[in-house]
Design an enzyme around this catalytic site. Sequence first.
Site, PDB file in Angstrom:
ATOM      1  N   CYS A 125       0.876  -1.249   0.008  1.00  0.00           N
ATOM      2  CA  CYS A 125      -0.121  -0.149  -0.100  1.00  0.00           C
ATOM      3  C   CYS A 125       0.811   1.226   0.103  1.00  0.00           C
ATOM      4  CB  CYS A 125      -1.055  -0.071   1.244  1.00  0.00           C
ATOM      5  SG  CYS A 125      -2.443   1.117   1.023  1.00  0.00           S
ATOM      6  N   HIS A 233      -3.359  -5.011   0.182  1.00  0.00           N
ATOM      7  CA  HIS A 233      -2.753  -5.829   1.433  1.00  0.00           C
ATOM      8  C   HIS A 233      -2.951  -7.203   1.154  1.00  0.00           C
ATOM      9  CE1 HIS A 233      -2.520  -2.079   4.142  1.00  0.00           C
ATOM     10  NE2 HIS A 233      -3.122  -1.660   3.380  1.00  0.00           N
ATOM     11  N   GLU A 235      -1.848  -9.277   3.128  1.00  0.00           N
ATOM     12  CA  GLU A 235      -1.967 -10.023   4.579  1.00  0.00           C
ATOM     13  C   GLU A 235      -3.457  -9.875   5.075  1.00  0.00           C
ATOM     14  OE1 GLU A 235      -1.517  -5.302   5.510  1.00  0.00           O
ATOM     15  OE2 GLU A 235      -0.884  -6.883   4.004  1.00  0.00           O
TER      16      GLU A 235
END
Length: 291
Positions: A125, A233, A235
């Site tokens: 990001c 993202h 994750e």
Amino acid sequence: MPAAPRLKIGLSACFQHADPARPLFTGKTLQYVEQSIAHWLMSAGAMVVMVPCPTGETARGDVTLDHYAEWLDGIVMHGGADVWPGNYGEEPLREEWVGDRVRDIYDLALVKAFAEVGKPIFGVCRGLQLINVAFGGALYQDIETQHPGARQHRNATTYDQHFHDLHIVPGTHMAKLYPDTPRARVNSIHHQGIKRVAPEFVVEALSEPDGVPEAIRLQPAPGRGYIAATQWHPEFHKQGSDTLDDTAILNDFLAACEQAKAHPRPVLRPAPSLRERAARRLRKALSRQRD
């Protein structure tokens, strides 16, 4: 046989600056990591170390970012605040888009330290935006108001539950990681984005239908190391969801860290900042005057 040593992966610090309106934090700066991205790296067995900013009013000792770059096997650049437009030669169009200039200085120095010793760098990001600027690219300060036909890339209400479609560019390294996935769905939590891609970098994925770069990578070349980043993202992917599985991205980065650990090699140097370039011009002018 003893287990192989675990990779030591650095994670750039997020900053919370002193707030005069909150007496408890007056005069204090907090540096921290987000749990989700630390756990993402740990899920593959890596040890995660926050790299604190070594400068500031409370600084002591002689530890530098170069020491961390020598010690760690790779670095991941966090998401977070906007990048200050002055870093790519623009004035902020709105006061709220000024970003965090203190964090920018730290992040740019961190990227420089790891790049110069050939340690892999991965950005998420803000991390993608910072890497793009560090190597000479530029950003949209606000995609929706500056990019014709832009779709919404951030929704303050839905946050990480806001998604859009993604086109993976054929022939890229990411296309090899996802050979049967020319299109995917990813989270979208940003309002800034890449306007001009840094020299020597290639775009690996684009948002649909507006074509904003969503993944970049340093062009492969003999003797050149690993720098890559995603605007989304990875994750935040949840097993069983319909968003792009993060496993291949994570394993690719950690494999690069293992390789660099065995065969370190320097990579492209970050572009000089506007301040550094101005200082160089001044030094040249003074030298000509002396001559």
